[in-house]
Design a protein around this motif. Structure first.
Motif, PDB file in Angstrom:
ATOM      1  N   LEU A 178      15.580  -4.866 -13.231  1.00  0.00           N
ATOM      2  CA  LEU A 178      14.377  -4.136 -13.650  1.00  0.00           C
ATOM      3  C   LEU A 178      14.737  -2.742 -14.162  1.00  0.00           C
ATOM      4  O   LEU A 178      14.302  -2.334 -15.243  1.00  0.00           O
ATOM      5  N   ILE A 227       4.321  -0.384 -12.024  1.00  0.00           N
ATOM      6  CA  ILE A 227       5.049  -1.588 -11.605  1.00  0.00           C
ATOM      7  C   ILE A 227       4.937  -1.793 -10.101  1.00  0.00           C
ATOM      8  O   ILE A 227       4.718  -2.901  -9.622  1.00  0.00           O
ATOM      9  N   ILE A 228       5.048  -0.713  -9.326  1.00  0.00           N
ATOM     10  CA  ILE A 228       4.959  -0.814  -7.863  1.00  0.00           C
ATOM     11  C   ILE A 228       3.574  -1.326  -7.454  1.00  0.00           C
ATOM     12  O   ILE A 228       3.450  -2.190  -6.587  1.00  0.00           O
ATOM     13  N   MET A 273       9.228 -10.443  -8.418  1.00  0.00           N
ATOM     14  CA  MET A 273       9.212  -9.544  -7.256  1.00  0.00           C
ATOM     15  C   MET A 273       7.873  -9.609  -6.526  1.00  0.00           C
ATOM     16  O   MET A 273       7.827  -9.507  -5.298  1.00  0.00           O
ATOM     17  N   GLN A 274       6.809  -9.783  -7.304  1.00  0.00           N
ATOM     18  CA  GLN A 274       5.483  -9.860  -6.694  1.00  0.00           C
ATOM     19  C   GLN A 274       5.394 -11.088  -5.788  1.00  0.00           C
ATOM     20  O   GLN A 274       4.860 -11.021  -4.683  1.00  0.00           O
ATOM     21  N   ILE A 325       7.135  -0.506 -20.717  1.00  0.00           N
ATOM     22  CA  ILE A 325       7.426  -1.420 -19.605  1.00  0.00           C
ATOM     23  C   ILE A 325       6.778  -2.781 -19.841  1.00  0.00           C
ATOM     24  O   ILE A 325       6.602  -3.550 -18.918  1.00  0.00           O
ATOM     25  N   ASP A 326       6.409  -3.063 -21.075  1.00  0.00           N
ATOM     26  CA  ASP A 326       5.683  -4.299 -21.352  1.00  0.00           C
ATOM     27  C   ASP A 326       6.547  -5.371 -22.018  1.00  0.00           C
ATOM     28  O   ASP A 326       6.009  -6.277 -22.640  1.00  0.00           O
ATOM     29  N   ALA A 375       5.282   3.511   0.161  1.00  0.00           N
ATOM     30  CA  ALA A 375       5.450   2.539   1.251  1.00  0.00           C
ATOM     31  C   ALA A 375       4.332   2.716   2.268  1.00  0.00           C
ATOM     32  O   ALA A 375       3.834   3.818   2.484  1.00  0.00           O
ATOM     33  N   HIS A 386       7.326 -10.641  -2.610  1.00  0.00           N
ATOM     34  CA  HIS A 386       6.792  -9.610  -1.715  1.00  0.00           C
ATOM     35  C   HIS A 386       6.053 -10.197  -0.510  1.00  0.00           C
ATOM     36  O   HIS A 386       6.083  -9.609   0.572  1.00  0.00           O
ATOM     37  N   GLU A 389       1.700  -3.217  -9.125  1.00  0.00           N
ATOM     38  CA  GLU A 389       1.653  -4.631  -9.486  1.00  0.00           C
ATOM     39  C   GLU A 389       2.427  -5.470  -8.458  1.00  0.00           C
ATOM     40  O   GLU A 389       1.936  -6.471  -7.960  1.00  0.00           O
ATOM     41  N   VAL A 390       3.630  -5.046  -8.112  1.00  0.00           N
ATOM     42  CA  VAL A 390       4.492  -5.821  -7.214  1.00  0.00           C
ATOM     43  C   VAL A 390       3.927  -5.837  -5.793  1.00  0.00           C
ATOM     44  O   VAL A 390       3.940  -6.865  -5.119  1.00  0.00           O
ATOM     45  N   TRP A 391       3.406  -4.705  -5.345  1.00  0.00           N
ATOM     46  CA  TRP A 391       2.889  -4.610  -3.974  1.00  0.00           C
ATOM     47  C   TRP A 391       1.387  -4.864  -3.910  1.00  0.00           C
ATOM     48  O   TRP A 391       0.790  -4.752  -2.841  1.00  0.00           O
ATOM     49  N   LEU A 446      13.413   0.367   2.898  1.00  0.00           N
ATOM     50  CA  LEU A 446      13.560   0.756   1.496  1.00  0.00           C
ATOM     51  C   LEU A 446      14.669   1.798   1.406  1.00  0.00           C
ATOM     52  O   LEU A 446      14.531   2.913   1.898  1.00  0.00           O
ATOM     53  N   PHE A 456      12.442   5.262  -9.284  1.00  0.00           N
ATOM     54  CA  PHE A 456      11.856   4.163  -8.525  1.00  0.00           C
ATOM     55  C   PHE A 456      12.109   4.337  -7.027  1.00  0.00           C
ATOM     56  O   PHE A 456      11.204   4.132  -6.221  1.00  0.00           O
ATOM     57  N   GLN A 509       8.845  -8.485 -12.789  1.00  0.00           N
ATOM     58  CA  GLN A 509       7.710  -8.006 -12.015  1.00  0.00           C
ATOM     59  C   GLN A 509       7.033  -9.162 -11.273  1.00  0.00           C
ATOM     60  O   GLN A 509       6.738  -9.042 -10.080  1.00  0.00           O
ATOM     61  N   ALA A 521       6.851   3.680 -13.071  1.00  0.00           N
ATOM     62  CA  ALA A 521       7.244   3.155 -11.757  1.00  0.00           C
ATOM     63  C   ALA A 521       6.000   2.832 -10.937  1.00  0.00           C
ATOM     64  O   ALA A 521       5.910   1.763 -10.322  1.00  0.00           O
ATOM     65  N   ILE A 547      14.252  -1.588 -18.071  1.00  0.00           N
ATOM     66  CA  ILE A 547      13.363  -0.481 -18.471  1.00  0.00           C
ATOM     67  C   ILE A 547      14.144   0.505 -19.324  1.00  0.00           C
ATOM     68  O   ILE A 547      13.666   0.955 -20.371  1.00  0.00           O
ATOM     69  N   TRP A 575       9.039   4.094  -4.556  1.00  0.00           N
ATOM     70  CA  TRP A 575       8.943   3.036  -3.528  1.00  0.00           C
ATOM     71  C   TRP A 575       8.729   3.712  -2.179  1.00  0.00           C
ATOM     72  O   TRP A 575       7.884   3.307  -1.397  1.00  0.00           O
ATOM     73  N   ILE A 633      10.787  -7.515 -18.477  1.00  0.00           N
ATOM     74  CA  ILE A 633      10.239  -6.685 -17.400  1.00  0.00           C
ATOM     75  C   ILE A 633       9.073  -7.408 -16.724  1.00  0.00           C
ATOM     76  O   ILE A 633       8.958  -7.427 -15.499  1.00  0.00           O
TER      77      ILE A 633
END
Lengths: 136, 63
Positions: free
Chosen positions: A92, B39-40, A38-39, A26-27, A121, A42, B42-44, A56, A113, A35, B36, A96, A117, A31
């Protein structure tokens, strides 16, 4: 000679299958860029998750759950925010799968995912389970 | 090596190699979950202390 090269191919397949066990790659730069994008988004999405306007979804995207919770002038920008987030999420999952040499894994990556997610949450956020919205 | 023995060995290798390919194509669900989560987080921004400043030195420390 053909036989020898076959043994070579066999050993290569063996080492490839061994290397595929540990982690998912994932590097990649693509990607990383998704990331970060999206960050940054957020910070705008988090209040919408908390209010319940956005939830979600079960397919690994975000969805407008209750438009009435968004003030009328905000609805356009919120829709654009959701569309941008879903574009990033789709890219994304695709990236991946591609970075790991298996584009056909995209649907499985998306499913994984979606599950994570929802699992991670925050309390009070809305997640979609079996077609209906549930408040965590 | 006799031709028939060679054929048997070849068939065995084909079988073994195809088994390996099957494993390789199989979706690594556990690894995907780990990826996952990374990444989650990191994003959140979920990682505890990721943005927290370093703890100041203990106040009661002697000079």
């Amino acid at each position: 000679m053909k036989f020898i090269s076959f043994i070579g191919a066999f050993l290569l397949a063996l080492s490839l299958s061994a290397s595929a066990q540990g982690n998912l790659e994932i590097d990649s730069p693509a990607i990383g860029a998704l990331q970060r994008s999206m960050q940054q988004r957020h910070t705008q999405l988090a209040p919408l998750y908390t209010s319940g306007a956005v939830g979600l979804a079960a397919d690994g995207t975000v969805a407008l759950r209750d438009a009435s919770l968004v003030p009328l002038p905000q609805r356009g920008p919120v829709a654009a925010l959701i569309a941008a987030e879903n574009a990033d999420r789709g890219a994304l999952y695709r990236e991946i799968a591609r970075a790991n040499g298996h584009p056909e894994w995209e649907a499985d990556v998306r499913k994984t995912f979606a599950q994570r997610w929802a699992d991670r949450a925050q309390a009070g956020w809305w997640v979609q389970k079996d077609g209906s919205w549930v408040k965590k | 090596m006799s031709p028939s023995l060679r054929n048997v060995l070849l068939a065995g290798l084909v079988l073994a190699a195809s088994a390996c390919v099957t494993i390789n194509i199989y979706f690594p669900a556990a690894a995907a979950e780990k990826a996952a989560d990374r990444i989650i987080e990191e994003v959140w921004q979920l990682r505890e202390g990721a943005n927290a400043p370093a703890q100041p030195a203990a106040e009661g420390s002697k000079p």
